[in-house]
Scaffold this active site. Structure first.
Site, mmCIF file in Angstrom:
data_model
loop_
_atom_site.group_PDB
_atom_site.id
_atom_site.type_symbol
_atom_site.label_atom_id
_atom_site.label_comp_id
_atom_site.label_asym_id
_atom_site.label_seq_id
_atom_site.Cartn_x
_atom_site.Cartn_y
_atom_site.Cartn_z
ATOM 1 N N GLY A 137 0.838 -1.198 0.000
ATOM 2 C CA GLY A 137 0.000 0.000 0.000
ATOM 3 C C GLY A 137 0.868 1.242 0.000
ATOM 4 O O GLY A 137 2.031 1.192 0.424
ATOM 5 N N CYS A 164 6.152 -0.552 7.030
ATOM 6 C CA CYS A 164 5.842 0.638 6.234
ATOM 7 C C CYS A 164 7.072 1.044 5.431
ATOM 8 O O CYS A 164 8.187 1.044 5.966
ATOM 9 C CB CYS A 164 5.452 1.767 7.199
ATOM 10 N N LEU A 165 6.875 1.406 4.164
ATOM 11 C CA LEU A 165 7.999 1.839 3.321
ATOM 12 C C LEU A 165 8.670 3.091 3.889
ATOM 13 O O LEU A 165 9.838 3.349 3.607
ATOM 14 C CB LEU A 165 7.521 2.108 1.890
ATOM 15 N N HIS A 180 -4.048 1.865 8.029
ATOM 16 C CA HIS A 180 -2.646 2.298 7.995
ATOM 17 C C HIS A 180 -2.449 3.418 6.958
ATOM 18 O O HIS A 180 -1.844 4.457 7.243
ATOM 19 C CB HIS A 180 -1.779 1.073 7.664
ATOM 20 N N GLU A 181 -3.009 3.225 5.748
ATOM 21 C CA GLU A 181 -2.830 4.218 4.672
ATOM 22 C C GLU A 181 -3.592 5.517 4.969
ATOM 23 O O GLU A 181 -3.103 6.620 4.681
ATOM 24 C CB GLU A 181 -3.268 3.651 3.318
ATOM 25 N N HIS A 188 -1.698 7.689 7.209
ATOM 26 C CA HIS A 188 -0.662 8.459 6.495
ATOM 27 C C HIS A 188 -1.225 9.796 6.006
ATOM 28 O O HIS A 188 -0.559 10.825 6.072
ATOM 29 C CB HIS A 188 -0.158 7.693 5.263
ATOM 30 N N GLN A 192 3.256 9.864 1.390
ATOM 31 C CA GLN A 192 4.570 9.222 1.421
ATOM 32 C C GLN A 192 5.456 9.617 0.248
ATOM 33 O O GLN A 192 6.665 9.392 0.280
ATOM 34 C CB GLN A 192 4.407 7.695 1.422
HETATM 35 NI NI NI Z 1 2.962 3.023 5.520
#
Ligand code: NI
Length: 175
Positions: free
Chosen positions: A46, A94-95, A136-137, A140, A51
């Site tokens: 995702g 998470c990236l 989670h997204e 962000h 991000q």
């Molecule tokens: Ni993330």
């Protein structure tokens, strides 16, 4: 197709609150496409526009591997309009916090209202892994990282480890 740079902690741009899109037009569709491409090449499930430093309420995910039928999803202006009473702890990564993971408590099911890639309003229930990823997204887009759901000590430790991880990785790549 453009590969976008994913921001990592402690970049303050990850802490901005994103604004809703007026409509899902060609520009937003192009962004969604670039975000998916970036997500796949960085091995993520995702990605939120925050991000990649774009403060619009846009996110993409692909859960086909974990939840068949939830192949590439392109979502704008997501709004959680119902949450289950039941919660569950799941391992999240998470990236933007590279190389780390932790157990985070989330709602098992949510109902989401959003605009799809054709600018149509949708309302859909998501469960388990899909529900976790969406929470989670969406976090962000509000400038919240999964580590914010942990104790301060644990959060600081993960952020420090993520910074070291990124630095070491870069050194290896440049050799
Ligand atoms: Ni993330």
């Amino acid at each position: 197709m453009a590969h976008l740079t994913v921001l990592t902690v402690p970049d303050l741009r990850l802490r901005s609150k994103a604004l809703p899109v007026v409509a899902v037009d060609d520009d937003i569709r192009c962004l969604m496409k670039d975000m998916l491409e970036t997500m796949y090449s960085d091995d993520g499930a995702g990605l939120a526009a925050t991000q990649v430093g774009i403060h619009k309420r846009v996110l993409v995910l692909d859960l086909e591997e974990h939840a068949p039928g939830l192949g590439p999803l392109k979502i704008a202006n997501p709004e959680i309009i119902w949450r289950s009473k039941e919660t569950q702890k799941n391992w999240e990564a998470c990236l933007s916090v590279p190389g780390q993971s932790a157990l985070v408590e989330r709602f098992v099911s949510i109902r989401l209202r959003y605009l799809d890639q054709d600018n149509r309003q949708q309302e859909k229930d998501f469960h388990d892994w899909a529900s976790v990823c969406l929470q989670h997204e969406i976090d962000h887009l509000d400038g919240i990282l999964y580590v914010d759901h942990l104790s301060k000590i644990k959060r600081q430790m993960l952020i420090e480890k993520a910074q070291k991880f990124k630095k070491n990785k870069k050194e290896i790549v440049t050799l």
